[in-house]
Design a protein around this motif. Structure first.
Motif, short mmCIF file in Angstrom:
data_model
loop_
_atom_site.label_atom_id
_atom_site.label_comp_id
_atom_site.label_asym_id
_atom_site.label_seq_id
_atom_site.Cartn_x
_atom_site.Cartn_y
_atom_site.Cartn_z
N GLY A 247 17.75 12.47 -36.15
CA GLY A 247 18.56 12.54 -37.37
C GLY A 247 20.01 12.81 -37.04
N GLU A 248 20.55 13.88 -37.63
CA GLU A 248 21.98 14.14 -37.49
C GLU A 248 22.38 14.55 -36.08
OE1 GLU A 248 22.43 18.80 -38.76
OE2 GLU A 248 22.40 17.32 -40.38
N GLY A 249 21.41 14.91 -35.24
CA GLY A 249 21.74 15.31 -33.87
C GLY A 249 21.62 14.19 -32.86
N ARG A 250 21.59 12.96 -33.32
CA ARG A 250 21.38 11.83 -32.41
C ARG A 250 22.44 11.76 -31.31
NH1 ARG A 250 18.24 7.38 -32.63
NH2 ARG A 250 17.63 7.86 -34.76
N ARG A 251 23.68 12.02 -31.64
CA ARG A 251 24.72 11.92 -30.61
C ARG A 251 24.54 13.00 -29.53
NH1 ARG A 251 29.14 15.39 -30.96
NH2 ARG A 251 29.20 16.77 -32.79
N ARG A 252 23.93 14.12 -29.89
CA ARG A 252 23.69 15.16 -28.89
C ARG A 252 22.53 14.80 -27.98
NH1 ARG A 252 27.12 19.17 -30.15
NH2 ARG A 252 27.72 19.43 -32.35
N ALA A 253 21.71 13.83 -28.39
CA ALA A 253 20.63 13.37 -27.53
C ALA A 253 21.16 12.69 -26.28
CB ALA A 253 19.72 12.40 -28.30
N LEU A 254 22.43 12.30 -26.30
CA LEU A 254 23.03 11.68 -25.11
C LEU A 254 23.10 12.65 -23.94
CD1 LEU A 254 25.89 9.63 -26.81
CD2 LEU A 254 23.69 8.78 -25.94
N HIS A 255 22.84 13.93 -24.19
CA HIS A 255 22.78 14.89 -23.10
C HIS A 255 21.54 14.66 -22.23
CE1 HIS A 255 25.72 17.40 -25.44
NE2 HIS A 255 26.14 17.60 -24.22
N PHE A 256 20.51 13.98 -22.77
CA PHE A 256 19.30 13.79 -21.98
C PHE A 256 18.75 12.37 -21.99
CE2 PHE A 256 17.95 15.39 -26.17
CZ PHE A 256 16.99 14.46 -26.55
N THR A 257 19.41 11.45 -22.70
CA THR A 257 18.98 10.06 -22.69
C THR A 257 20.21 9.16 -22.67
OG1 THR A 257 17.68 8.38 -23.85
CG2 THR A 257 18.84 9.97 -25.21
N GLN A 258 20.07 8.00 -22.04
CA GLN A 258 21.23 7.13 -21.84
C GLN A 258 21.63 6.35 -23.09
OE1 GLN A 258 23.24 6.83 -19.07
NE2 GLN A 258 22.13 8.63 -18.39
N ASP A 259 20.65 5.84 -23.84
CA ASP A 259 21.01 4.93 -24.94
C ASP A 259 20.89 5.53 -26.33
OD1 ASP A 259 18.28 4.96 -25.47
OD2 ASP A 259 17.90 3.02 -24.54
N GLY A 260 20.24 6.69 -26.47
CA GLY A 260 20.16 7.33 -27.77
C GLY A 260 19.23 6.65 -28.75
N SER A 261 18.41 5.71 -28.31
CA SER A 261 17.48 5.02 -29.20
C SER A 261 16.29 5.91 -29.51
CB SER A 261 16.98 3.72 -28.55
OG SER A 261 16.19 4.02 -27.41
N ASP A 262 15.60 5.61 -30.60
CA ASP A 262 14.41 6.39 -30.98
C ASP A 262 13.40 6.38 -29.84
OD1 ASP A 262 15.67 6.57 -33.38
OD2 ASP A 262 14.02 5.79 -34.59
N GLU A 263 13.18 5.22 -29.26
CA GLU A 263 12.18 5.09 -28.20
C GLU A 263 12.55 5.95 -26.99
OE1 GLU A 263 10.07 1.59 -25.47
OE2 GLU A 263 11.80 1.13 -26.75
N SER A 264 13.82 5.91 -26.60
CA SER A 264 14.26 6.67 -25.43
C SER A 264 14.17 8.17 -25.69
CB SER A 264 15.70 6.30 -25.08
OG SER A 264 16.15 7.04 -23.98
N ILE A 265 14.53 8.60 -26.88
CA ILE A 265 14.46 10.02 -27.23
C ILE A 265 13.02 10.50 -27.18
CG2 ILE A 265 14.78 11.69 -29.09
CD1 ILE A 265 17.27 10.06 -29.92
N ARG A 266 12.12 9.73 -27.79
CA ARG A 266 10.71 10.13 -27.82
C ARG A 266 10.11 10.19 -26.41
NH1 ARG A 266 8.49 10.02 -32.92
NH2 ARG A 266 9.70 8.94 -34.53
N GLU A 267 10.53 9.27 -25.54
CA GLU A 267 9.97 9.19 -24.20
C GLU A 267 10.47 10.31 -23.29
OE1 GLU A 267 10.81 5.35 -22.63
OE2 GLU A 267 9.21 4.34 -23.74
#
Length: 426
Positions: A247-267
């Motif tokens: 959700g709103e924290g998607r840009r912070r997911a770039l700390h642990f995933t390269q592309d920020g996609s749903d699939e990459s975050i879940r994996e």
């Protein structure tokens, strides 16, 4: 004239925030080398800035094994790496742009400042808020006498519950020992703004705060170590990892995933610290704190930080002898009230998010090109004092709110530094 620079740490702040200035204003800044342990980040930065392969380094220490080959060094590594890198750069004659905080150690902050003065180098701390239209606009009103003399400043930082969980419960700034106290890691910005707007030395302060919520005793029964382990509370927990990062924290997911996609975050999230239950982390920094300050002319200020807010913003209320200012940084607007005329004037500013960094980088490049500029020393002094205010706040908090005299504290750590250098034969 473009200055030549070296980047130490090609993470988000270094590569994607500060270094962008070289791409936008190549006539002011050019990168000739980069040091970054992550090979993908290192190669990406080198390619973007056309840096020769021989000028890319895995270990930042390799940079200083060579004779000086640039004008400036940008240090954007983790907090506890700042001191050694800054001292090495300053002693070798580089100008330094240093991500805040200067260091988690008050003695090291004092020694960094002393090294900059001793070597007559520019040292700019990344206090970008000073340069934003919002805060510089408020300062302009004060300097022009728009509210008379400042009597009191009330500043509040709403960290936001999601940001708190990401950075200060699960993330790299969760531990005082590994990083620094929250008031230093997150809010030395705010203490700097208060000091800058007040334009007076801080005389003394007191502080209270604690880790109130994010600890095991508040864990719901049946919670799993990782949110994606089938936790029965995942649908109703506001801190659940996927609720935030999808959700709103998607840009912070770039700390642990390269592309920020749903699939990459879940994996990837299950194999990172960011997937942990917030009640089962190794965090120890506070989640709320208050600081009360007295300044040299008798004016006062209060600062409150809180994790428990729906948004991440700063609000300010400044009381003067002839008027007041009330503003909200997210709204990019503040209102000036005039006691004499009885009027209220709203001031709206435009900030797309990069203006503060652009102005800071522009000033750093100018100062580095003209190191005798007198404004460099003034900036140094304010940066050190705001750090010492943060250290004083933590000392006061840990001593049940005991008042801390700022100048006495500075002298105490200067003496500690001098004794350490003397014993080392320096």
């Amino acid at each position: 004239m473009s200055i030549k620079a070296i980047l130490l740490g090609a993470g988000i702040r270094g590569a994607e925030v500060y270094a962008k200035h070289a791409l936008q204003y190549p006539e002011e800044l050019e990168f000739v080398a980069v040091a970054e342990p992550d090979v993908e980040k290192r190669e990406a930065f080198a390619g973007l800035h056309h840096i020769d392969a021989g000028q890319t380094y895995e270990d930042w220490r390799e940079v200083f094994e060579r004779p000086r080959f640039a004008d400036a060094v940008l240090i954007c590594m983790q907090d506890r790496m700042h001191y050694e890198a800054a001292m090495a750069a300053l002693e070798r004659g580089y100008h330094v742009l240093l991500e805040k905080p200067m260091s988690p150690s008050p003695t090291e902050c004092i020694e960094i400042e002393a090294a900059a003065r001793r070597n007559q180098r520019v040292l700019t701390i990344c206090y970008v808020l000073r340069y934003t239209p919002f805060w510089s606009g408020i300062r302009q009103v004060i300097e022009q006498g728009g509210i008379g003399k400042v009597v009191n400043i009330q500043l509040r930082e709403n960290i936001g519950f999601g940001h708190m969980a990401h950075s200060y419960v699960r993330g790299p700034w969760r531990s005082t020992a590994e990083s620094s106290p929250l008031v230093l890691a997150k809010s030395c910005h705010d203490l700097d703004i208060i000091l800058w707007l007040m334009n007076q030395d801080c005389r003394r302060l007191t502080s209270f705060g604690s880790l109130f919520h994010f600890k095991k005793e508040n864990m719901p029964e049946g919670a799993t170590e990782y949110c994606t382990d089938g936790c029965i509370h995942a649908d109703n927990c506001c801190y659940a990892d996927l609720r935030f990062y999808l959700g709103e924290g998607r840009r912070r997911a770039l700390h642990f995933t390269q592309d920020g996609s749903d699939e990459s975050i879940r994996e990837t999230i299950r194999s990172t610290p960011f997937g942990r239950c917030v009640y089962q982390c190794d965090n120890d920094v506070v989640d709320h704190q208050v600081i009360n300050m007295e300044f040299a002319n008798g004016a006062t200020a209060s600062f409150t930080l809180s994790a428990f807010t729906h948004d991440s913003t700063r609000t300010v209320h400044i009381s003067g002898t002839r008027g007041e200012i009330r503003g909200n940084m997210t709204d990019q607007a503040f209102t000036v009230y005039d006691f004499v005329s009885g009027t209220a004037r709203e001031v709206r500013v435009h900030d797309e998010g990069s203006e503060g960094c652009t102005q800071m980088m522009r000033e750093f490049c100018r100062l580095a090109a003209e190191p005798d500029n007198p404004h460099a020393a003034a900036s140094l002094r304010g940066s050190l004092q705001s750090h010492m205010m943060a250290f004083a706040a933590e000392e006061s908090r840990l001593s049940q709110g005991m008042p801390i005299e700022i100048q006495e504290m500075i002298m105490r750590y200067r003496l500690t530094s001098a004794k350490a250098l003397a014993s080392a034969g320096v």
